[in-house]
Motif scaffolding. Structure first.
Motif, PDB file in Angstrom:
ATOM      1  N   GLU A  15     112.034  98.485 -54.178  1.00  0.00           N
ATOM      2  CA  GLU A  15     112.591  97.488 -53.650  1.00  0.00           C
ATOM      3  C   GLU A  15     112.869  98.111 -52.004  1.00  0.00           C
ATOM      4  OE1 GLU A  15     116.641  94.773 -53.285  1.00  0.00           O
ATOM      5  OE2 GLU A  15     116.831  96.590 -54.014  1.00  0.00           O
ATOM      6  N   HIS A  16     112.970  99.001 -51.869  1.00  0.00           N
ATOM      7  CA  HIS A  16     113.285  99.850 -50.450  1.00  0.00           C
ATOM      8  C   HIS A  16     111.845  99.837 -49.772  1.00  0.00           C
ATOM      9  CE1 HIS A  16     117.287  99.505 -49.631  1.00  0.00           C
ATOM     10  NE2 HIS A  16     117.362  99.739 -50.991  1.00  0.00           N
ATOM     11  N   LEU A  17     110.809 100.122 -50.556  1.00  0.00           N
ATOM     12  CA  LEU A  17     109.574  99.944 -50.072  1.00  0.00           C
ATOM     13  C   LEU A  17     108.960  98.794 -49.689  1.00  0.00           C
ATOM     14  CD1 LEU A  17     107.378 102.506 -52.381  1.00  0.00           C
ATOM     15  CD2 LEU A  17     108.078 102.803 -49.985  1.00  0.00           C
ATOM     16  N   TYR A  18     109.411  97.732 -50.454  1.00  0.00           N
ATOM     17  CA  TYR A  18     109.110  96.196 -49.976  1.00  0.00           C
ATOM     18  C   TYR A  18     109.772  95.974 -48.880  1.00  0.00           C
ATOM     19  CZ  TYR A  18     109.209  91.262 -50.103  1.00  0.00           C
ATOM     20  OH  TYR A  18     108.809  89.967 -49.840  1.00  0.00           O
ATOM     21  N   ILE A  19     110.908  96.379 -48.670  1.00  0.00           N
ATOM     22  CA  ILE A  19     111.789  96.058 -47.418  1.00  0.00           C
ATOM     23  C   ILE A  19     111.241  96.801 -46.199  1.00  0.00           C
ATOM     24  CG2 ILE A  19     113.993  96.250 -46.359  1.00  0.00           C
ATOM     25  CD1 ILE A  19     115.199  96.053 -49.156  1.00  0.00           C
ATOM     26  N   MET A  24     108.679  96.375 -41.264  1.00  0.00           N
ATOM     27  CA  MET A  24     107.646  96.986 -40.002  1.00  0.00           C
ATOM     28  C   MET A  24     106.423  96.170 -39.950  1.00  0.00           C
ATOM     29  SD  MET A  24     108.150 101.136 -41.247  1.00  0.00           S
ATOM     30  CE  MET A  24     107.364 101.655 -39.950  1.00  0.00           C
ATOM     31  N   PHE A  25     105.922  95.577 -40.925  1.00  0.00           N
ATOM     32  CA  PHE A  25     104.474  95.068 -40.998  1.00  0.00           C
ATOM     33  C   PHE A  25     104.438  93.403 -41.054  1.00  0.00           C
ATOM     34  CE2 PHE A  25     104.380  99.365 -42.533  1.00  0.00           C
ATOM     35  CZ  PHE A  25     103.754 100.079 -41.484  1.00  0.00           C
ATOM     36  N   ALA A  26     105.571  92.928 -41.549  1.00  0.00           N
ATOM     37  CA  ALA A  26     105.344  91.439 -41.793  1.00  0.00           C
ATOM     38  C   ALA A  26     106.791  90.645 -41.333  1.00  0.00           C
ATOM     39  CB  ALA A  26     105.093  91.241 -43.105  1.00  0.00           C
ATOM     40  N   THR A  29     106.468  87.239 -40.645  1.00  0.00           N
ATOM     41  CA  THR A  29     106.051  86.162 -41.578  1.00  0.00           C
ATOM     42  C   THR A  29     107.017  86.058 -42.780  1.00  0.00           C
ATOM     43  OG1 THR A  29     104.592  87.788 -42.743  1.00  0.00           O
ATOM     44  CG2 THR A  29     103.472  86.331 -41.026  1.00  0.00           C
ATOM     45  N   ILE A  30     107.106  87.538 -43.502  1.00  0.00           N
ATOM     46  CA  ILE A  30     107.983  87.210 -44.551  1.00  0.00           C
ATOM     47  C   ILE A  30     109.384  87.453 -44.024  1.00  0.00           C
ATOM     48  CG2 ILE A  30     108.878  88.753 -46.693  1.00  0.00           C
ATOM     49  CD1 ILE A  30     105.904  90.010 -46.598  1.00  0.00           C
ATOM     50  N   GLY A  31     109.667  87.977 -43.119  1.00  0.00           N
ATOM     51  CA  GLY A  31     111.085  88.130 -42.338  1.00  0.00           C
ATOM     52  C   GLY A  31     111.400  86.776 -42.125  1.00  0.00           C
ATOM     53  N   LYS A  32     110.830  85.843 -41.552  1.00  0.00           N
ATOM     54  CA  LYS A  32     111.076  84.489 -41.359  1.00  0.00           C
ATOM     55  C   LYS A  32     111.468  83.540 -42.545  1.00  0.00           C
ATOM     56  CE  LYS A  32     108.779  83.457 -37.086  1.00  0.00           C
ATOM     57  NZ  LYS A  32     107.709  82.766 -36.553  1.00  0.00           N
ATOM     58  N   ARG A  33     110.887  83.914 -43.600  1.00  0.00           N
ATOM     59  CA  ARG A  33     110.935  83.335 -44.797  1.00  0.00           C
ATOM     60  C   ARG A  33     112.362  84.170 -45.688  1.00  0.00           C
ATOM     61  NH1 ARG A  33     105.344  84.014 -45.813  1.00  0.00           N
ATOM     62  NH2 ARG A  33     105.854  85.437 -47.348  1.00  0.00           N
ATOM     63  N   LEU A  49     113.011  96.129 -33.491  1.00  0.00           N
ATOM     64  CA  LEU A  49     114.328  96.536 -33.964  1.00  0.00           C
ATOM     65  C   LEU A  49     114.079  96.449 -35.778  1.00  0.00           C
ATOM     66  CD1 LEU A  49     116.824  94.519 -31.904  1.00  0.00           C
ATOM     67  CD2 LEU A  49     116.507  96.929 -31.796  1.00  0.00           C
ATOM     68  N   ALA A  50     113.490  95.344 -36.111  1.00  0.00           N
ATOM     69  CA  ALA A  50     113.323  95.442 -37.482  1.00  0.00           C
ATOM     70  C   ALA A  50     112.222  96.401 -37.772  1.00  0.00           C
ATOM     71  CB  ALA A  50     112.554  93.876 -37.790  1.00  0.00           C
ATOM     72  N   SER A  51     111.411  96.906 -37.108  1.00  0.00           N
ATOM     73  CA  SER A  51     110.444  98.017 -37.623  1.00  0.00           C
ATOM     74  C   SER A  51     111.282  99.153 -37.550  1.00  0.00           C
ATOM     75  CB  SER A  51     109.346  97.991 -36.520  1.00  0.00           C
ATOM     76  OG  SER A  51     108.490  98.904 -36.781  1.00  0.00           O
TER      77      SER A  51
END
Length: 121
Positions: A15-19, A24-26, A29-33, A49-51
């Protein structure tokens, strides 16, 4: 019980690898969803900041994965406990400051894994 503990630790790590990946990379796209409550125009300026936050999630995952490679059972348990507690604290903080949903999605799985790790010995 050991197998169940390893499965739960693995789930929290994945789960934390996905986060880490989406922060860091999406992020745009994924962050907005994922964070629909944030205005869409905030994602580009907050990408850095998200990265940075994603990197920390990657460290949590790395610590949990590291525990699988420790041969000494006491050290393996202690490292697992440390990183699970870190996830729990981060999840509680996130639930209090960002979204209550974080408690269910991040804190609760780590808390269940921690309980199983503590009960296995």
């Amino acid at each position: 019980m050991e197998t169940l503990a390893n499965i739960l630790i693995g789930i929290v790590a994945l789960e934390h690898l996905y986060i880490m990946y989406f922060e860091m990379f999406a992020w745009e796209t994924i962050g907005k969803r994922t964070f629909k409550s944030l205005p869409a125009d905030l994602f580009t300026p907050t990408k850095g900041l998200a990265s940075n936050q994603g990197l920390y999630n990657g460290f949590l995952a790395a610590g949990l994965i590291w525990s699988f490679f420790i041969s000494d059972p006491t050290w393996r348990t202690n490292i697992s406990i440390f990183f699970l507690v870190c996830v729990i604290i981060a999840g509680i903080y996130g639930a209090l400051t960002a979204s209550k949903k974080i408690f269910v999605t991040q804190t609760l799985p780590a808390l269940i894994a921690l309980i199983v790790v503590l009960l296995k010995d």
